[in-house]
Motif scaffolding. Structure first.
Motif, short mmCIF file in Angstrom:
data_model
loop_
_atom_site.label_atom_id
_atom_site.label_comp_id
_atom_site.label_asym_id
_atom_site.label_seq_id
_atom_site.Cartn_x
_atom_site.Cartn_y
_atom_site.Cartn_z
N VAL A 45 61.27 31.68 59.45
CA VAL A 45 60.97 31.15 58.13
C VAL A 45 61.39 32.17 57.08
O VAL A 45 61.14 33.36 57.23
N ALA A 46 62.02 31.71 56.01
CA ALA A 46 62.40 32.59 54.91
C ALA A 46 62.00 31.96 53.59
O ALA A 46 62.08 30.74 53.40
N TYR A 47 61.53 32.81 52.68
CA TYR A 47 61.14 32.37 51.34
C TYR A 47 61.95 33.14 50.31
O TYR A 47 61.95 34.37 50.30
N ASP A 48 62.65 32.42 49.47
CA ASP A 48 63.47 33.01 48.42
C ASP A 48 62.80 32.74 47.08
O ASP A 48 62.66 31.58 46.69
N PRO A 49 62.38 33.79 46.34
CA PRO A 49 61.74 33.56 45.04
C PRO A 49 62.61 32.78 44.06
O PRO A 49 62.10 32.15 43.14
#
Length: 230
Positions: free
Chosen positions: A137-141
């Motif tokens: 899982v990756a979260y990009d602001p």
């Protein structure tokens, strides 16, 4: 003159470097864009992610000394989350997975177990203890409305669904929806949950087809992993 075969070899090498986190600057930006637009490149990226994850298959588990286990647990999770994880029945598996990843990285000097993010910000690897299910899982602001999902291994059983949960502190698990059926996809992240993500644990449960009929998980929690900052 460069032929089609040369382009394929370049893409294969680039995808491997991407998974290992070796790209920077404009090269990284180009690779990220290709994950969005180029199906062939996405397939290469997923292939390398699965291959690198498989490097740990033959590693024999080694129980660390109790003092090291306590230190790793405290650093990764904090005391305030342990009781909730134990109540959910996933603390032993989660702790073992985290310790295995940390031990392997320290011994080899190659942080191959860390999931390669598809954007800067936060990431997590949600893995079953035997790695039969691995979800990155990756979260990009810059794209705060969604989590980007890569699933190198594992899938739902026939007639069942895999549901993603966010666990923040002592609060009850909050559903983020079903995992995408495809190996890569997105899961919506509601605005009110975004501030909780940096200190959260993400977990996946095995649910009836269509998802949990209740407010929390009704099936077994099959994988979990802490969110970490890049």
């Amino acid at each position: 003159m460069t032929g089609a075969g040369d382009h394929h070899e370049d893409d294969t090498a680039r995808a491997a470097e991407h998974v290992l986190g070796l790209l920077e600057g404009e090269e990284l930006a180009q690779a990220e864009r290709r994950l969005e637009t180029d199906a062939d490149y996405r397939a290469l990226h997923a292939m390398w992610a699965e291959d690198f994850a498989g490097l740990t298959d033959e590693i024999t588990p080694v129980a660390p000394p109790a003092r090291i286990r306590r230190a790793v647990e405290a650093r990764l999770f904090g005391a305030e989350r342990k009781s909730l994880l134990r109540r959910l029945g996933l603390w032993p598996a989660l702790g073992a997975a985290a310790l295995a990843a940390g031990t392997y990285a320290m011994v080899t000097g190659l942080d191959l177990l860390r999931p390669e993010p598809v954007g800067p910000g936060l990431r997590a690897e949600i893995a079953a203890e035997d790695r039969s299910l691995v979800v990155q899982v990756a979260y990009d602001p810059a794209e705060p409305e969604a989590l980007r999902i890569l699933r190198p291994s594992g899938e739902a059983m026939p007639g069942r669904s895999l549901e993603l949960w966010l666990i923040a502190g002592e609060a009850a698990p909050v559903s983020l929806g079903l995992l995408p059926e495809d190996r890569e996809g997105r899961v919506t992240l509601p605005e009110d949950l975004r501030p909780l993500l940096p200190q959260a644990v993400l977990a996946v449960s095995d649910e009836p087809e269509g998802g949990s009929p209740a407010a929390g998980p009704t099936g077994p929690v099959v994988a979990a992993g802490p969110v970490t900052t890049l």
